[in-house]
Design a protein around this motif. Structure first.
Motif, PDB file in Angstrom:
ATOM      1  N   GLU A 192       0.662  -1.160  -0.031  1.00 60.43           N
ATOM      2  CA  GLU A 192      -0.129  -0.060  -0.142  1.00 60.43           C
ATOM      3  C   GLU A 192       0.973   1.305  -0.048  1.00 60.43           C
ATOM      4  O   GLU A 192       0.845   2.318  -0.761  1.00 60.43           O
ATOM      5  CB  GLU A 192      -0.926   0.119   1.017  1.00 60.43           C
ATOM      6  CG  GLU A 192      -2.037  -1.138   1.252  1.00 60.43           C
ATOM      7  CD  GLU A 192      -2.758  -1.481   2.600  1.00 60.43           C
ATOM      8  OE1 GLU A 192      -3.968  -1.750   2.301  1.00 60.43           O
ATOM      9  OE2 GLU A 192      -2.163  -1.086   3.570  1.00 60.43           O
ATOM     10  N   GLY A 235     -11.254   0.863   5.912  1.00 56.97           N
ATOM     11  CA  GLY A 235     -10.720   1.207   4.422  1.00 56.97           C
ATOM     12  C   GLY A 235     -10.649   2.689   4.199  1.00 56.97           C
ATOM     13  O   GLY A 235     -11.474   3.326   4.702  1.00 56.97           O
ATOM     14  N   VAL A 236      -9.592   3.041   3.510  1.00 54.73           N
ATOM     15  CA  VAL A 236      -9.475   4.583   2.929  1.00 54.73           C
ATOM     16  C   VAL A 236      -9.001   4.696   1.577  1.00 54.73           C
ATOM     17  O   VAL A 236      -8.158   3.799   1.316  1.00 54.73           O
ATOM     18  CB  VAL A 236      -8.776   5.527   3.828  1.00 54.73           C
ATOM     19  CG1 VAL A 236      -7.402   4.961   4.132  1.00 54.73           C
ATOM     20  CG2 VAL A 236      -8.850   6.851   3.475  1.00 54.73           C
ATOM     21  N   THR A 237      -9.695   5.331   0.743  1.00 52.28           N
ATOM     22  CA  THR A 237      -9.249   5.384  -0.781  1.00 52.28           C
ATOM     23  C   THR A 237      -8.849   6.886  -0.826  1.00 52.28           C
ATOM     24  O   THR A 237      -9.370   7.867  -0.536  1.00 52.28           O
ATOM     25  CB  THR A 237     -10.241   5.204  -1.705  1.00 52.28           C
ATOM     26  OG1 THR A 237     -10.988   3.690  -1.405  1.00 52.28           O
ATOM     27  CG2 THR A 237      -9.748   5.528  -3.090  1.00 52.28           C
ATOM     28  N   GLU A 284      -7.653   9.707  -2.893  1.00 48.93           N
ATOM     29  CA  GLU A 284      -8.019  10.122  -4.237  1.00 48.93           C
ATOM     30  C   GLU A 284      -7.202  11.360  -4.592  1.00 48.93           C
ATOM     31  O   GLU A 284      -7.443  11.879  -5.753  1.00 48.93           O
ATOM     32  CB  GLU A 284      -9.259  10.227  -4.362  1.00 48.93           C
ATOM     33  CG  GLU A 284      -9.988   8.645  -4.156  1.00 48.93           C
ATOM     34  CD  GLU A 284     -11.378   8.770  -3.947  1.00 48.93           C
ATOM     35  OE1 GLU A 284     -12.185   8.638  -5.266  1.00 48.93           O
ATOM     36  OE2 GLU A 284     -12.235   9.201  -3.179  1.00 48.93           O
ATOM     37  N   PRO A 292      -8.920  11.229   1.023  1.00 46.21           N
ATOM     38  CA  PRO A 292      -9.861  10.833   0.309  1.00 46.21           C
ATOM     39  C   PRO A 292     -11.000  12.135   0.010  1.00 46.21           C
ATOM     40  O   PRO A 292     -10.805  13.112   0.458  1.00 46.21           O
ATOM     41  CB  PRO A 292     -10.856  10.187   1.317  1.00 46.21           C
ATOM     42  CG  PRO A 292      -9.991  10.145   2.668  1.00 46.21           C
ATOM     43  CD  PRO A 292      -8.670  10.929   2.651  1.00 46.21           C
ATOM     44  N   THR A 322     -16.122   9.668   4.866  1.00 47.51           N
ATOM     45  CA  THR A 322     -15.026   8.540   5.430  1.00 47.51           C
ATOM     46  C   THR A 322     -15.757   8.217   6.813  1.00 47.51           C
ATOM     47  O   THR A 322     -15.175   8.345   7.855  1.00 47.51           O
ATOM     48  CB  THR A 322     -13.739   9.247   5.801  1.00 47.51           C
ATOM     49  OG1 THR A 322     -13.784  10.372   6.154  1.00 47.51           O
ATOM     50  CG2 THR A 322     -12.875   9.290   4.585  1.00 47.51           C
ATOM     51  N   PRO A 328      -6.569   6.374  -7.897  1.00 49.13           N
ATOM     52  CA  PRO A 328      -6.961   6.338  -6.342  1.00 49.13           C
ATOM     53  C   PRO A 328      -6.006   4.971  -5.906  1.00 49.13           C
ATOM     54  O   PRO A 328      -5.856   4.249  -6.374  1.00 49.13           O
ATOM     55  CB  PRO A 328      -8.517   5.812  -6.285  1.00 49.13           C
ATOM     56  CG  PRO A 328      -8.763   5.310  -7.473  1.00 49.13           C
ATOM     57  CD  PRO A 328      -8.025   5.827  -8.593  1.00 49.13           C
ATOM     58  N   VAL A 329      -5.882   5.217  -4.487  1.00 48.93           N
ATOM     59  CA  VAL A 329      -5.049   3.973  -3.857  1.00 48.93           C
ATOM     60  C   VAL A 329      -6.029   3.768  -2.695  1.00 48.93           C
ATOM     61  O   VAL A 329      -6.341   4.454  -1.691  1.00 48.93           O
ATOM     62  CB  VAL A 329      -3.588   4.994  -3.310  1.00 48.93           C
ATOM     63  CG1 VAL A 329      -2.853   3.793  -2.415  1.00 48.93           C
ATOM     64  CG2 VAL A 329      -2.792   5.387  -4.591  1.00 48.93           C
ATOM     65  N   SER A 330      -6.001   2.646  -2.484  1.00 47.85           N
ATOM     66  CA  SER A 330      -6.921   1.865  -1.424  1.00 47.85           C
ATOM     67  C   SER A 330      -6.198   1.305  -0.299  1.00 47.85           C
ATOM     68  O   SER A 330      -5.155   0.625  -0.595  1.00 47.85           O
ATOM     69  CB  SER A 330      -8.141   1.097  -1.862  1.00 47.85           C
ATOM     70  OG  SER A 330      -8.895   1.681  -2.740  1.00 47.85           O
ATOM     71  N   TRP A 331      -6.281   1.446   1.006  1.00 56.70           N
ATOM     72  CA  TRP A 331      -5.645   1.042   2.231  1.00 56.70           C
ATOM     73  C   TRP A 331      -6.968   0.260   2.819  1.00 56.70           C
ATOM     74  O   TRP A 331      -7.955   0.959   3.196  1.00 56.70           O
ATOM     75  CB  TRP A 331      -5.071   2.179   3.100  1.00 56.70           C
ATOM     76  CG  TRP A 331      -3.651   2.595   2.441  1.00 56.70           C
ATOM     77  CD1 TRP A 331      -3.165   2.444   1.354  1.00 56.70           C
ATOM     78  CD2 TRP A 331      -2.935   3.563   3.217  1.00 56.70           C
ATOM     79  NE1 TRP A 331      -2.151   3.208   1.349  1.00 56.70           N
ATOM     80  CE2 TRP A 331      -1.823   3.764   2.336  1.00 56.70           C
ATOM     81  CE3 TRP A 331      -3.033   4.230   4.362  1.00 56.70           C
ATOM     82  CZ2 TRP A 331      -0.918   4.893   2.812  1.00 56.70           C
ATOM     83  CZ3 TRP A 331      -1.939   5.221   4.845  1.00 56.70           C
ATOM     84  CH2 TRP A 331      -1.043   5.281   3.906  1.00 56.70           C
ATOM     85  N   ARG A 332      -6.494  -0.897   3.286  1.00 53.91           N
ATOM     86  CA  ARG A 332      -7.429  -1.622   4.089  1.00 53.91           C
ATOM     87  C   ARG A 332      -6.980  -1.987   5.475  1.00 53.91           C
ATOM     88  O   ARG A 332      -5.904  -2.584   5.290  1.00 53.91           O
ATOM     89  CB  ARG A 332      -7.891  -2.900   3.464  1.00 53.91           C
ATOM     90  CG  ARG A 332      -8.691  -2.675   2.210  1.00 53.91           C
ATOM     91  CD  ARG A 332     -10.093  -1.716   2.089  1.00 53.91           C
ATOM     92  NE  ARG A 332     -10.553  -1.479   0.905  1.00 53.91           N
ATOM     93  CZ  ARG A 332     -11.016  -0.362   0.648  1.00 53.91           C
ATOM     94  NH1 ARG A 332     -10.901   0.563   1.560  1.00 53.91           N
ATOM     95  NH2 ARG A 332     -11.595  -0.149  -0.591  1.00 53.91           N
TER      96      ARG A 332
END
Length: 177
Positions: free
Chosen positions: A17, A73-75, A77, A92, A96, A146-150
């Protein structure tokens, strides 16, 4: 650990990530002529406690252990330059809600053990660079996708200032979900 502590709770990304975010932000990092935050220090803060003493650490751990929140989770952007602290951040664009609720609940629990809750609205972000000297005249390059973190856990971090600069030490982990 001796002396005072400088504590914060955060969501910590995996190496994959982290790499995805750095690749997506690379054009902006170059354009801003800023000092990039080292990859191993990239994180999303849930609550910044600031200075604490070792006597408070057990209460902090106890409060964190009572947090019930879903996996988060957060995207990321969008990119922004915050002029006052001179930082480049990824954030983001959309709601959220779960992240804001988890941060608010964490502050509520910390307030019960003597910490003064943050009064400013929570703004989810990841600081990518400090000492931003100039925002490009044509505007910031966009985040490249976009980059997603979980996250299935959150961490307690002690920020230590030393001769080599800041270092972050994770001193506690709690599950989410």
């Amino acid at each position: 650990m001796s002396g005072g502590l400088r504590l914060f709770f955060a969501l910590w990304p995996s190496p994959v990530e982290t790499e995805a975010l750095l690749e997506a932000a690379a054009p902006a990092l170059v354009a801003c002529r800023a000092r990039p935050v080292p990859a191993e220090r990239l994180h999303l803060t849930l609550a910044f406690l600031g200075q604490a003493d070792e006597g408070q650490l057990a209460a902090v751990h106890e409060a964190a252990g009572r947090l019930v929140a879903p996996r988060l989770g957060v995207t990321l952007e969008a990119l922004d330059c915050w002029r006052r602290p001179q930082v480049l951040i990824a954030r983001p664009m959309g709601a959220t809600t779960e992240l804001v609720a988890a941060a608010a609940r964490l502050w509520q629990l910390l307030g019960q053990v003597g910490f003064e809750p943050e009064t400013r609205p929570y703004r989810a972000h990841v600081t990518l660079a400090r000492k931003v000297r100039a925002e490009p005249a044509e505007g910031l390059p966009r985040l490249v996708g976009p980059v997603s973190w979980r996250h299935s856990e959150f961490v307690l971090v002690n920020s230590v200032s030393g001769p080599q600069g800041l270092s972050y030490h994770i001193i506690g982990r709690w599950p989410l979900g």
